[in-house]
Enzyme design. Structure first.
Site, PDB file in Angstrom:
ATOM      1  CG  ASN A 108      -2.333  13.766  22.610  1.00  0.00           C
ATOM      2  OD1 ASN A 108      -1.375  12.779  22.131  1.00  0.00           O
ATOM      3  ND2 ASN A 108      -2.982  14.661  21.738  1.00  0.00           N
ATOM      4  CD  GLU A 142      -0.173  15.239   9.629  1.00  0.00           C
ATOM      5  OE1 GLU A 142       0.334  15.912  10.729  1.00  0.00           O
ATOM      6  OE2 GLU A 142      -1.025  14.255  10.194  1.00  0.00           O
ATOM      7  NE  ARG A 161      -6.039  13.263  21.576  1.00  0.00           N
ATOM      8  CZ  ARG A 161      -6.249  13.850  20.616  1.00  0.00           C
ATOM      9  NH1 ARG A 161      -6.878  15.261  20.442  1.00  0.00           N
ATOM     10  NH2 ARG A 161      -4.837  13.830  20.125  1.00  0.00           N
ATOM     11  CG  HIS A 214      -1.108  13.262  14.980  1.00  0.00           C
ATOM     12  ND1 HIS A 214      -1.129  14.243  15.246  1.00  0.00           N
ATOM     13  CD2 HIS A 214      -0.927  12.572  13.499  1.00  0.00           C
ATOM     14  CE1 HIS A 214      -0.993  14.873  14.151  1.00  0.00           C
ATOM     15  NE2 HIS A 214      -1.331  13.788  12.580  1.00  0.00           N
ATOM     16  CE  LYS A 223      -0.704  12.262  19.646  1.00  0.00           C
ATOM     17  NZ  LYS A 223      -0.165  13.387  19.783  1.00  0.00           N
ATOM     18  CB  THR A 256      -5.788  18.399  21.871  1.00  0.00           C
ATOM     19  OG1 THR A 256      -5.904  18.929  20.487  1.00  0.00           O
ATOM     20  CG2 THR A 256      -4.546  18.829  21.465  1.00  0.00           C
ATOM     21  CE1 TYR A 274       2.319  15.888  16.308  1.00  0.00           C
ATOM     22  CE2 TYR A 274       3.881  14.411  17.109  1.00  0.00           C
ATOM     23  CZ  TYR A 274       2.859  15.157  17.160  1.00  0.00           C
ATOM     24  OH  TYR A 274       2.297  14.490  16.836  1.00  0.00           O
ATOM     25  NE  ARG A 310      -9.075  16.881  14.396  1.00  0.00           N
ATOM     26  CZ  ARG A 310      -7.308  17.507  14.895  1.00  0.00           C
ATOM     27  NH1 ARG A 310      -6.841  16.573  14.984  1.00  0.00           N
ATOM     28  NH2 ARG A 310      -7.844  18.850  15.857  1.00  0.00           N
ATOM     29  CG  PHE A 355       4.045  22.112  23.003  1.00  0.00           C
ATOM     30  CD1 PHE A 355       3.757  21.508  22.445  1.00  0.00           C
ATOM     31  CD2 PHE A 355       3.045  23.352  22.987  1.00  0.00           C
ATOM     32  CE1 PHE A 355       3.156  21.299  21.393  1.00  0.00           C
ATOM     33  CE2 PHE A 355       2.213  23.233  22.018  1.00  0.00           C
ATOM     34  CZ  PHE A 355       2.344  22.461  20.879  1.00  0.00           C
TER      35      PHE A 355
END
Ligand code: CMP
Length: 146
Positions: A117, A131, A104, A120, A11, A93, A51, A87, A59
């Site tokens: 964060n 995706e 993270r 993704h 990100k 998250t 998203y 993950r 948010f």
């Protein structure tokens, strides 16, 4: 265990911190292979669509603002159990909850904006199946045969 593919995104916060290589190193050391990659400045429309599942959440606008605040690095990772493994590498998250040693925990500001964060990753096989083609055509996915 099955060989899977998963969509990963670094990100804008992590791209700005110049840690793309360090994050790629985590993927590769864990045995994941990058089979497609590109840097892209997301448009508001792309971020909103990607998203969309969160469109009713409070948010949502903040998330779109964040995801369009600078370029993202998008990649498809392949390997055994790739979805869950990615993950696990990412951590929880919210950076403040992320497990020690996770991406993270190591590359986010735990006291900062909880949405910022760093990464993704698709959360399930069905999500990955949506995706991956969101960003890559079939021709852009490279077989890693050697
Ligand atoms: P990600 O794994 O990409 O999935 C949805 C994203 O929404 C999440 O990471 C965060 O960046 C963001 N997000 C989720 N919950 C919140 C929240 N409560 N406040 C701000 N951003 C959030």
């Amino acid at each position: 265990m099955a060989i899977e593919r998963t969509l990963s995104m670094i990100k804008p916060d992590a791209v700005a911190k110049n840690v793309i290589g360090e994050i790629y190193s985590r993927f590769e050391k864990a045995g994941l292979r990058i089979v497609a990659a590109k840097m892209q400045q997301l448009s508001v429309e792309q971020a909103a669509k990607f998203y969309e599942v969160h469109s009713e959440r409070p948010f949502y606008q903040e998330l779109i603002d964040f995801m369009t605040s600078g370029p993202v690095m998008i990649q498809v990772l392949e390997g055994e159990n790739a979805i869950a493994l990615n993950r696990e590498l990412m951590g929880a998250t919210f950076p403040k909850d992320a497990e020690a040693g996770s991406i993270r925990a190591d590359f986010c500001d735990a006291d900062g904006d909880q949405g910022e964060n760093a990464v993704h990753g698709s959360d399930a096989a069905e999500t990955a199946a949506d995706e991956i083609p969101f960003f890559f055509s079939a021709e852009e996915l490279c077989a890693r045969l050697r």
